[in-house]
Design a protein around this motif. Structure first.
Motif, PDB file in Angstrom:
ATOM      1  N   GLU A 192      19.001  39.127  15.135  1.00  0.00           N
ATOM      2  CA  GLU A 192      20.067  38.319  15.776  1.00  0.00           C
ATOM      3  C   GLU A 192      20.148  38.474  17.294  1.00  0.00           C
ATOM      4  O   GLU A 192      20.105  37.451  18.000  1.00  0.00           O
ATOM      5  CB  GLU A 192      21.366  38.373  15.241  1.00  0.00           C
ATOM      6  N   PHE A 193      20.012  39.587  17.729  1.00  0.00           N
ATOM      7  CA  PHE A 193      20.239  39.580  19.174  1.00  0.00           C
ATOM      8  C   PHE A 193      18.735  39.227  19.760  1.00  0.00           C
ATOM      9  O   PHE A 193      18.916  38.467  20.726  1.00  0.00           O
ATOM     10  CB  PHE A 193      20.080  41.277  19.607  1.00  0.00           C
ATOM     11  N   ASP A 194      17.626  39.387  19.298  1.00  0.00           N
ATOM     12  CA  ASP A 194      16.665  38.922  19.702  1.00  0.00           C
ATOM     13  C   ASP A 194      16.274  37.484  19.881  1.00  0.00           C
ATOM     14  O   ASP A 194      15.886  36.588  20.520  1.00  0.00           O
ATOM     15  CB  ASP A 194      15.170  39.448  18.913  1.00  0.00           C
ATOM     16  N   ASP A 195      16.822  36.584  18.539  1.00  0.00           N
ATOM     17  CA  ASP A 195      16.997  35.508  18.623  1.00  0.00           C
ATOM     18  C   ASP A 195      18.064  34.688  19.842  1.00  0.00           C
ATOM     19  O   ASP A 195      17.705  33.779  20.440  1.00  0.00           O
ATOM     20  CB  ASP A 195      17.478  34.650  17.056  1.00  0.00           C
ATOM     21  N   ALA A 196      19.007  35.453  20.029  1.00  0.00           N
ATOM     22  CA  ALA A 196      20.053  34.936  20.923  1.00  0.00           C
ATOM     23  C   ALA A 196      19.670  35.186  22.072  1.00  0.00           C
ATOM     24  O   ALA A 196      20.119  34.150  23.138  1.00  0.00           O
ATOM     25  CB  ALA A 196      21.305  35.805  20.624  1.00  0.00           C
TER      26      ALA A 196
END
Length: 248
Positions: A192-196
Motif C-alpha cells: 500500500e505504501f508503494d502504491d500510495a
C-alpha cells in the motif's frame, strides 16, 4: 424591511390627517352660510384657484363634521406607522450586528505543511491558523491519516469519532498552531505504501478532519479539511481535496 412605497404612503397619510385635524380645530361656519356671507369672494380668482379654495373649504367642513372619526383614524395610522418604523429599525440593527460579527469573528483555516516518515510511522503535519480579528475559543482538532483510493468515491463518510481526549485551547487572532495526523505502519497492507507514494498511483495518503471552536460572540463554528500527498519524483506536495473542505 420597510418598503419605500409603504413608508411614503403612510407618511403622506399622516401629514394629510394632521393638516386636516389642524384645520378642524379652527372655527368654520357651514358652507351654505359662508357662501352667503362671502358672496363674490372668489370673483377675483381664476377658475383653478376658486376650485382649490372651495375644495379646501369643503374638506375642512367635512373633517369638522367628522372630527371624532378622523381623530381615531389618524391615531390608528400613526400607531401603524410607528410600529412599522420600529420593526424596520430593529431589523436594520440586527443586520448591522450580524455584519459586525462576520467582520470581527474568528476564521480558522487548515493547511498541510509536511510529511515525515519515521520508523514504523508516517507523520502528516498541519498548520491551523486563525485569519480572523478575534480569538477562537475552545479550539478542538480531530484528525485522521490513512491510505485511501484516489479519488475517493462520491458520498464517502469523512466523519471521525471523537476520541474524547483531543486538546482544547484558544487561538489568538492572526496566530497559528501545529498539529499532526499519524499513520501507523502496522495499519498498512503490504504494497500500500508503494502504491500510495508512486507517481499518479491509484492510492493516496489522505489527512482529513475537523476543527471546532467558539468565536468571541460565543457562537460555535467549525472547519473541515482534507488533503492528500502527491508524489512527483522525490518531491511531495500536500494537495487540497475536492471533498470535505468547507467551513461555517
Amino acid at each position: 424591511m420597510l418598503n419605500c412605497r409603504t413608508f411614503l404612503a403612510l407618511a403622506c397619510g399622516v401629514v394629510l390627517l394632521e393638516l386636516a385635524l389642524f384645520g378642524s380645530s379652527l372655527s368654520f361656519a357651514p358652507i351654505s352660510e359662508q357662501q352667503q356671507s362671502t358672496q363674490g369672494a372668489y370673483e377675483g380668482y381664476s377658475i383653478a384657484q376658486s376650485f382649490t379654495y372651495r375644495g379646501f373649504a369643503w374638506l375642512i367642513d367635512w373633517v369638522d363634521r367628522r372630527h371624532d372619526f378622523v381623530a381615531a383614524a389618524a391615531t390608528v395610522i400613526i400607531a401603524i406607522f410607528t410600529i412599522t418604523l420600529w420593526r424596520a429599525t430593529d431589523r436594520l440593527w440586527e443586520a448591522g450586528e450580524r455584519h459586525s460579527e462576520r467582520e470581527l469573528r474568528a476564521y480558522v483555516v487548515v493547511y498541510g505543511t509536511d510529511f515525515s516518515p519515521v520508523p514504523g510511522k508516517l507523520i502528516s503535519s498541519l498548520k491551523i491558523e486563525n485569519t480572523g480579528q478575534t480569538p477562537a475559543h475552545n479550539l478542538k482538532i480531530i484528525t485522521r491519516c490513512c491510505v485511501m483510493q484516489h479519488p475517493p468515491s462520491a458520498g464517502l463518510d469523512f466523519s471521525i469519532p471523537d476520541p474524547g481526549e483531543a486538546s482544547i485551547g484558544m487561538l489568538g487572532a492572526s496566530k497559528h498552531v501545529t498539529s499532526a495526523g499519524l499513520l501507523e505502519g502496522s495499519d498498512l497492507m503490504p504494497g500500500e505504501f508503494d502504491d500510495a507514494t508512486a507517481d499518479n498511483g491509484w492510492l493516496r495518503i489522505y489527512t482529513y478532519g475537523t476543527v471546532t471552536y467558539d468565536d468571541v460572540f460565543k457562537r460555535p463554528q467549525w472547519t473541515n479539511f482534507c488533503f492528500y500527498l502527491q508524489w512527483e519524483g522525490t518531491k511531495v506536495a500536500a494537495t487540497t481535496s475536492q471533498y470535505h473542505n468547507d467551513a461555517s
